[in-house]
Design a protein around this motif. Sequence first.
Motif, mmCIF file in Angstrom:
data_model
loop_
_atom_site.group_PDB
_atom_site.id
_atom_site.type_symbol
_atom_site.label_atom_id
_atom_site.label_comp_id
_atom_site.label_asym_id
_atom_site.label_seq_id
_atom_site.Cartn_x
_atom_site.Cartn_y
_atom_site.Cartn_z
ATOM 1 N N LYS A 2 49.253 108.552 46.213
ATOM 2 C CA LYS A 2 48.330 109.133 47.679
ATOM 3 C C LYS A 2 47.843 110.318 47.177
ATOM 4 C CE LYS A 2 51.146 106.389 50.964
ATOM 5 N NZ LYS A 2 51.835 106.322 51.972
ATOM 6 N N GLU A 3 48.565 111.489 46.473
ATOM 7 C CA GLU A 3 47.905 112.566 46.233
ATOM 8 C C GLU A 3 46.615 112.564 45.272
ATOM 9 O OE1 GLU A 3 47.614 116.682 46.251
ATOM 10 O OE2 GLU A 3 48.815 115.543 47.569
ATOM 11 N N LEU A 4 46.835 111.606 44.431
ATOM 12 C CA LEU A 4 45.577 111.371 43.287
ATOM 13 C C LEU A 4 44.388 110.569 44.095
ATOM 14 C CD1 LEU A 4 44.729 111.080 40.418
ATOM 15 C CD2 LEU A 4 45.615 108.914 40.311
ATOM 16 N N GLN A 5 44.816 109.694 45.203
ATOM 17 C CA GLN A 5 43.714 109.259 45.919
ATOM 18 C C GLN A 5 43.134 110.177 46.646
ATOM 19 O OE1 GLN A 5 45.920 106.186 48.041
ATOM 20 N NE2 GLN A 5 44.477 104.691 47.268
ATOM 21 N N ARG A 6 43.605 111.533 47.150
ATOM 22 C CA ARG A 6 43.180 112.469 47.910
ATOM 23 C C ARG A 6 42.171 113.081 47.264
ATOM 24 N NH1 ARG A 6 48.066 112.344 50.886
ATOM 25 N NH2 ARG A 6 48.823 113.679 49.370
ATOM 26 N N GLN A 7 42.691 113.616 45.636
ATOM 27 C CA GLN A 7 41.860 114.625 44.892
ATOM 28 C C GLN A 7 41.188 113.912 44.000
ATOM 29 O OE1 GLN A 7 44.369 117.698 43.402
ATOM 30 N NE2 GLN A 7 45.669 117.737 45.050
ATOM 31 N N GLY A 8 41.261 112.525 43.723
ATOM 32 C CA GLY A 8 40.244 111.986 42.829
ATOM 33 C C GLY A 8 40.933 111.990 41.440
ATOM 34 N N ARG A 9 41.065 113.166 40.950
ATOM 35 C CA ARG A 9 41.891 113.676 39.663
ATOM 36 C C ARG A 9 42.555 114.921 39.621
ATOM 37 N NH1 ARG A 9 36.479 113.926 35.700
ATOM 38 N NH2 ARG A 9 36.196 112.005 36.851
ATOM 39 N N PHE A 10 43.309 115.178 38.811
ATOM 40 C CA PHE A 10 43.931 116.531 38.651
ATOM 41 C C PHE A 10 43.518 117.358 37.454
ATOM 42 C CE2 PHE A 10 48.015 114.360 40.362
ATOM 43 C CZ PHE A 10 47.497 114.290 41.629
ATOM 44 N N ASP A 11 43.956 118.567 37.410
ATOM 45 C CA ASP A 11 43.249 119.458 36.484
ATOM 46 C C ASP A 11 44.326 119.188 35.395
ATOM 47 O OD1 ASP A 11 45.463 121.881 36.834
ATOM 48 O OD2 ASP A 11 44.930 121.688 38.929
ATOM 49 N N ILE A 44 56.602 102.605 35.256
ATOM 50 C CA ILE A 44 56.189 104.004 35.454
ATOM 51 C C ILE A 44 54.818 103.923 35.719
ATOM 52 C CG2 ILE A 44 55.572 106.284 34.424
ATOM 53 C CD1 ILE A 44 58.592 105.943 34.806
ATOM 54 N N LYS A 45 54.408 104.398 36.905
ATOM 55 C CA LYS A 45 53.087 104.409 37.629
ATOM 56 C C LYS A 45 52.988 105.397 38.857
ATOM 57 C CE LYS A 45 53.837 100.564 40.296
ATOM 58 N NZ LYS A 45 53.432 99.088 40.865
ATOM 59 N N PRO A 46 51.856 105.896 39.228
ATOM 60 C CA PRO A 46 51.670 106.837 40.234
ATOM 61 C C PRO A 46 52.391 106.242 41.508
ATOM 62 C CG PRO A 46 49.712 106.756 38.987
ATOM 63 C CD PRO A 46 50.366 105.653 38.646
ATOM 64 N N GLU A 47 52.607 105.103 41.571
ATOM 65 C CA GLU A 47 52.959 104.466 43.159
ATOM 66 C C GLU A 47 54.461 104.674 43.126
ATOM 67 O OE1 GLU A 47 49.779 101.740 42.234
ATOM 68 O OE2 GLU A 47 50.872 103.207 41.019
ATOM 69 N N ASN A 48 55.196 104.667 41.896
ATOM 70 C CA ASN A 48 56.702 105.035 41.611
ATOM 71 C C ASN A 48 57.198 106.275 41.348
ATOM 72 O OD1 ASN A 48 56.914 102.237 42.231
ATOM 73 N ND2 ASN A 48 57.051 101.692 39.935
ATOM 74 N N LEU A 49 56.098 107.335 41.418
ATOM 75 C CA LEU A 49 56.323 108.891 41.222
ATOM 76 C C LEU A 49 56.187 109.520 42.476
ATOM 77 C CD1 LEU A 49 54.538 109.104 38.000
ATOM 78 C CD2 LEU A 49 56.890 108.562 38.246
ATOM 79 N N LEU A 50 57.191 110.434 42.954
ATOM 80 C CA LEU A 50 56.907 111.190 44.094
ATOM 81 C C LEU A 50 57.130 112.714 43.930
ATOM 82 C CD1 LEU A 50 59.977 109.280 46.087
ATOM 83 C CD2 LEU A 50 57.625 108.953 46.087
ATOM 84 N N LEU A 51 56.925 113.582 44.912
ATOM 85 C CA LEU A 51 56.554 114.711 44.764
ATOM 86 C C LEU A 51 57.616 115.623 45.395
ATOM 87 C CD1 LEU A 51 52.630 115.333 44.536
ATOM 88 C CD2 LEU A 51 54.184 115.052 42.632
ATOM 89 N N GLY A 52 58.288 116.515 44.833
ATOM 90 C CA GLY A 52 59.237 117.361 45.725
ATOM 91 C C GLY A 52 58.780 118.566 46.634
ATOM 92 N N LEU A 53 59.514 119.115 46.990
ATOM 93 C CA LEU A 53 58.890 120.226 47.847
ATOM 94 C C LEU A 53 57.861 121.270 47.044
ATOM 95 C CD1 LEU A 53 59.294 121.885 50.654
ATOM 96 C CD2 LEU A 53 60.925 123.107 49.819
ATOM 97 N N VAL A 77 49.413 106.063 29.581
ATOM 98 C CA VAL A 77 48.470 105.398 30.503
ATOM 99 C C VAL A 77 48.406 106.343 31.806
ATOM 100 C CG1 VAL A 77 48.028 103.288 32.069
ATOM 101 C CG2 VAL A 77 48.797 103.083 29.817
ATOM 102 N N LEU A 78 49.446 106.834 32.349
ATOM 103 C CA LEU A 78 49.673 107.577 33.464
ATOM 104 C C LEU A 78 48.991 108.945 33.278
ATOM 105 C CD1 LEU A 78 50.984 108.450 36.221
ATOM 106 C CD2 LEU A 78 52.756 109.470 34.852
ATOM 107 N N LEU A 116 44.059 112.106 34.643
ATOM 108 C CA LEU A 116 42.912 112.967 34.153
ATOM 109 C C LEU A 116 41.547 112.417 34.567
ATOM 110 C CD1 LEU A 116 42.250 115.360 32.386
ATOM 111 C CD2 LEU A 116 42.226 113.758 30.414
ATOM 112 N N VAL A 117 41.497 110.875 34.520
ATOM 113 C CA VAL A 117 40.441 110.409 34.651
ATOM 114 C C VAL A 117 40.104 109.749 36.325
ATOM 115 C CG1 VAL A 117 38.763 108.464 34.071
ATOM 116 C CG2 VAL A 117 40.096 109.655 32.359
#
Length: 339
Positions: A141-150, A178-187, A238-239, A244-245
């Motif tokens: 969801k964070e990737l969807q909001r930002q489009g891509r990361f630095d 392993i994929k973005p949907e199965n990765l969470l972000l801590g505080l 792949v992740l 990146l893209v």
Amino acid sequence: MAQKENADPGVPSLPEVRREEPLPPERRPGAAPLQPIALQASPPPQRTFTLDDFEIGRPLGKGKFGSVYLAREQSTKFLVALKILFKSQVEKEGVEHQLRREIEIMAHLQHPNILRLYNYFHDERRVFLILEYAPGGELYKELQRQGRFDATRIATLMEEAADALLYCHGKKVIHRDIKPENLLLGLMGELKIADFGWSVHAPSLQRRTLCGTLDYLPPEMVEGREHDEKVDLWCLGVLCYELLVGHPPFESPSHNETYHRITKGGPCHRDPMFRELTPPGIPCHGDPAPHAAGEPKGWAGPQDMGPTYTAPAPHPPFSLWGETRGWGARDTGAGWGCP
């Protein structure tokens, strides 16, 4: 005492002989020094939880088997993610063994970049998993909001994911999804690997089960060959590309084309950033196809791939926790990637 008092004072008394017990073998001269004995402390009693031990808060996710809620333990006020699964749905889909395996594996993993399973309990109708709460939510969801990361953030996330996977592989555990949907972000934005539904504890690290998400499948899985823990490293690459893209490297409109790009071709992207990062000689579907002089130049399509490619027959869609995933369709992440 009477004998001593009546004894002749002119006769010297004999010294009293004391009988000594023999020394035990370990205390005799020349014996090895005594070793300290470690006293085994009795294990602390396991606490049994019930639903009454928690204050239930807002929902964090919903799936076919149940939901995930933010919860607070009553006595300690500790925040957790409470995953509630309905036994009837688990039995209906025949994934009891899969659920049991996920609990057993997560219970033995303790790493700062792996979502903790603190405990579990059940009643007549439901199974409750007490999970670590990740306030940052899903990476997808964070990737969807930002489009891509630095690049700096991606490097940090990759380091954390790689360290967690090395820890899993050291314990003979393969995640396999392993994929973005199965990765969470801590505080603090740290990565947390979650959803071990497709994971397996394989002492030999050799498996043949086809599982995961199509865009992230490694070539050996697509071709039905034996695979090992290196499938997680493929997914990590792949992740990294997707972060990146902005989308997976082998994404395509058709299943067969995705199969071909994974096994025979290369990533498909026309973004200038990708072209700058791609080393020379790496094929990119989407580059202008080579044509003879005088022929029109266009983007490479199926007709430009040489001999007709016959992809392996697509496998039927499979389900994870009751959610059917069609080939090529990305999981929305609304279900089991709690929170």
